[in-house]
Each structure stands twice: as C-alpha cells, then as structure tokens.
Design a protein around this motif. Structure first.
Motif, mmCIF file in Angstrom:
data_model
loop_
_atom_site.group_PDB
_atom_site.id
_atom_site.type_symbol
_atom_site.label_atom_id
_atom_site.label_comp_id
_atom_site.label_asym_id
_atom_site.label_seq_id
_atom_site.Cartn_x
_atom_site.Cartn_y
_atom_site.Cartn_z
ATOM 1 N N VAL A 219 77.221 32.308 12.477
ATOM 2 C CA VAL A 219 77.116 30.942 12.196
ATOM 3 C C VAL A 219 76.981 29.602 12.187
ATOM 4 O O VAL A 219 77.149 29.398 13.280
ATOM 5 C CB VAL A 219 79.186 31.004 12.610
ATOM 6 C CG1 VAL A 219 79.334 30.769 13.693
ATOM 7 C CG2 VAL A 219 80.542 30.434 11.010
ATOM 8 N N SER A 220 77.475 29.043 10.355
ATOM 9 C CA SER A 220 76.871 27.714 11.126
ATOM 10 C C SER A 220 78.496 26.466 11.593
ATOM 11 O O SER A 220 78.582 26.189 10.953
ATOM 12 C CB SER A 220 76.470 27.233 9.682
ATOM 13 O OG SER A 220 76.182 25.481 9.802
ATOM 14 N N ARG A 221 77.812 26.007 13.330
ATOM 15 C CA ARG A 221 78.900 25.735 13.184
ATOM 16 C C ARG A 221 78.678 24.622 15.191
ATOM 17 O O ARG A 221 77.451 25.614 15.451
ATOM 18 C CB ARG A 221 80.244 26.072 13.623
ATOM 19 C CG ARG A 221 81.181 25.320 14.138
ATOM 20 C CD ARG A 221 82.657 26.222 14.027
ATOM 21 N NE ARG A 221 83.772 25.797 13.980
ATOM 22 C CZ ARG A 221 84.543 25.431 13.604
ATOM 23 N NH1 ARG A 221 85.430 27.239 14.482
ATOM 24 N NH2 ARG A 221 86.087 24.960 13.709
ATOM 25 N N THR A 222 78.885 23.659 15.427
ATOM 26 C CA THR A 222 78.723 22.958 16.690
ATOM 27 C C THR A 222 79.052 24.513 17.993
ATOM 28 O O THR A 222 79.325 24.641 18.243
ATOM 29 C CB THR A 222 79.528 21.899 16.849
ATOM 30 O OG1 THR A 222 78.442 21.257 18.188
ATOM 31 C CG2 THR A 222 80.555 22.414 16.862
ATOM 32 N N GLY A 223 77.731 23.858 19.144
ATOM 33 C CA GLY A 223 77.367 25.129 19.906
ATOM 34 C C GLY A 223 78.124 24.059 20.801
ATOM 35 O O GLY A 223 77.937 24.540 22.379
ATOM 36 N N ALA A 224 78.120 23.026 20.802
ATOM 37 C CA ALA A 224 78.966 22.113 21.920
ATOM 38 C C ALA A 224 80.491 22.404 22.924
ATOM 39 O O ALA A 224 80.950 22.934 22.503
ATOM 40 C CB ALA A 224 79.368 20.560 21.694
ATOM 41 N N LYS A 225 80.212 21.993 24.064
ATOM 42 C CA LYS A 225 81.754 22.754 24.174
ATOM 43 C C LYS A 225 83.039 22.051 24.359
ATOM 44 O O LYS A 225 82.887 20.543 23.807
ATOM 45 C CB LYS A 225 81.765 22.530 25.895
ATOM 46 C CG LYS A 225 82.612 22.924 26.620
ATOM 47 C CD LYS A 225 82.266 23.320 28.238
ATOM 48 C CE LYS A 225 83.688 23.572 28.774
ATOM 49 N NZ LYS A 225 84.180 24.778 29.240
ATOM 50 N N MET A 226 83.784 22.821 23.366
ATOM 51 C CA MET A 226 84.941 21.546 22.426
ATOM 52 C C MET A 226 85.616 20.755 23.659
ATOM 53 O O MET A 226 85.582 19.607 22.947
ATOM 54 C CB MET A 226 86.312 22.981 22.386
ATOM 55 C CG MET A 226 85.531 24.067 21.441
ATOM 56 S SD MET A 226 87.171 25.304 20.766
ATOM 57 C CE MET A 226 88.515 24.845 20.139
#
Length: 206
Positions: free
Chosen positions: A56-63
């Motif tokens: 899925v195309s979405r940020t992988g940064a910690k929320m």
C-alpha cells in the motif's frame, strides 16, 4: 439402446444403436458435479488481488511516540487495522485449478450423456450440413426439430456453412466432437449429436 435418426428438415432417417456403456448408465450426480467443479475451477481467472501492508502507498513513519501517550503502541499507518492500510489475508493472484483423474473425467462425460438420454433430451441427426450459410434457414430447421436451447455436436470437422449459420442463434452452441464436455452438455436443454459424433464417441470409449 435404439434411437430414431432424423434429418435437419425433421424427416425420418432410420435408427441408430447406442452403446449402453456410454448412453445407458444410471447417472450419478456426484461424479457429474466433480467434473463440473473441475471445469469451472479451470476457467476461473484468479486475477483478484488486494494490497498488503507491504504494497500500500502510504508513509512508513512511526505514527506517534512509543511511550507516554496512554495509547496503544503503533508503528506504521499501513497496518490493516487503520483506514487506508493494507488488507490482512486478502486474495492473491493464483490458479484455482485442481487435479481430477482422467478416468473420473471420462466417467463424468459418459454419465452426462446418459443423463440426457434418460431424460429424452438426446436427438440424433444424420448429418450437420447446410447448403448455404443462412441463419434464417437454419432457424426454421431448428423450429421443426423443437430446438430452442441446445448443444449441437458434429464430427471431427464442422461444416463451415452450418457453423456460420448457427453462430448468431441465441442459446445454441455448436462444437466438434473433440470439444464435447460435461458443463456444456448440462447447461443446454437438448443435446444434438450427428452420426459422426456418435461413431467418434464410441471409438473413444471403446
């Protein structure tokens, strides 16, 4: 088993003797169902696919930070529990085919033929030949024979004029004898066999 042979015009053309080993069995629904399931599974495309959390195309940064918020410990917004995240255990591109022994397939075809013969939905035609490729002419012949929903099986080679004329008639399928199969036999009301098709089937199951 003896059956009356007819012409395309609906005239009597004698009788033909059908083999009891092919057309005289007591139809078994379980064997027929196995073969149909095998055929339909083979036809299924299997191209259904969903995106996993790795795709899925979405940020992988910690929320948000790990500690001190009083909330659950999350890392990526791609996780399945979040809106817009990946799908957990979703469908993947795959083949739905499964094995079925050749003997069971052959037996299923014989039981399907026997089912049509037992239900009096089997018609034998002496020859499937049309003088010209005219759909209107062939529709008249079919009306004489009472064919509105039928599978028509010819010999090893189909007459070109007949195949072209039958092409546009709804609910009528025309196949050479090599293409005969359980699913097509049972999805149509009547089964029409040419004498050449019967000879080929009896040679095949000899």
């Amino acid at each position: 088993m003896d059956l009356t042979v007819t012409t395309l015009e609906g005239k009597d053309a004698g009788k033909v003797s059908l083999s009891d080993a092919i057309f005289g069995l007591e139809p078994r629904e379980d064997i027929i169902a196995r073969v149909i399931r095998w055929q339909l599974a083979k036809k299924q495309q299997g191209t259904h696919k969903t995106l996993t959390r790795g795709e899925v195309s979405r940020t992988g940064a910690k929320m948000y930070k790990q500690k001190g918020t009083g909330r659950a410990r999350h890392h990526s917004a791609r996780a399945p529990q979040f809106r817009g995240g990946g799908k957990a255990h979703g469908p993947v591109v795959r083949s739905h085919e499964h094995d079925l022994p050749k003997k069971v397939r052959a037996l299923g075809l014989r039981h399907a033929l026997s089912a049509k013969a037992k239900a009096a939905e089997l018609i034998v035609v002496d020859d499937l030949v049309a003088a010209e490729a005219k759909t209107k002419l062939l529709t008249g012949h079919f009306a004489t024979l009472g064919l509105t929903n039928a599978l028509i099986i010819g010999g090893a080679e189909l007459d070109n004029n007949f195949a072209l004329a039958a092409k546009n008639i709804p609910n009528v399928d025309v196949l050479p004898v090599q293409g005969i199969n359980v699913y097509d036999i049972l999805r149509r009301g009547k089964l029409v066999l040419s004498k050449a098709a019967i000879e080929a089937l009896e040679e095949r199951f000899k």
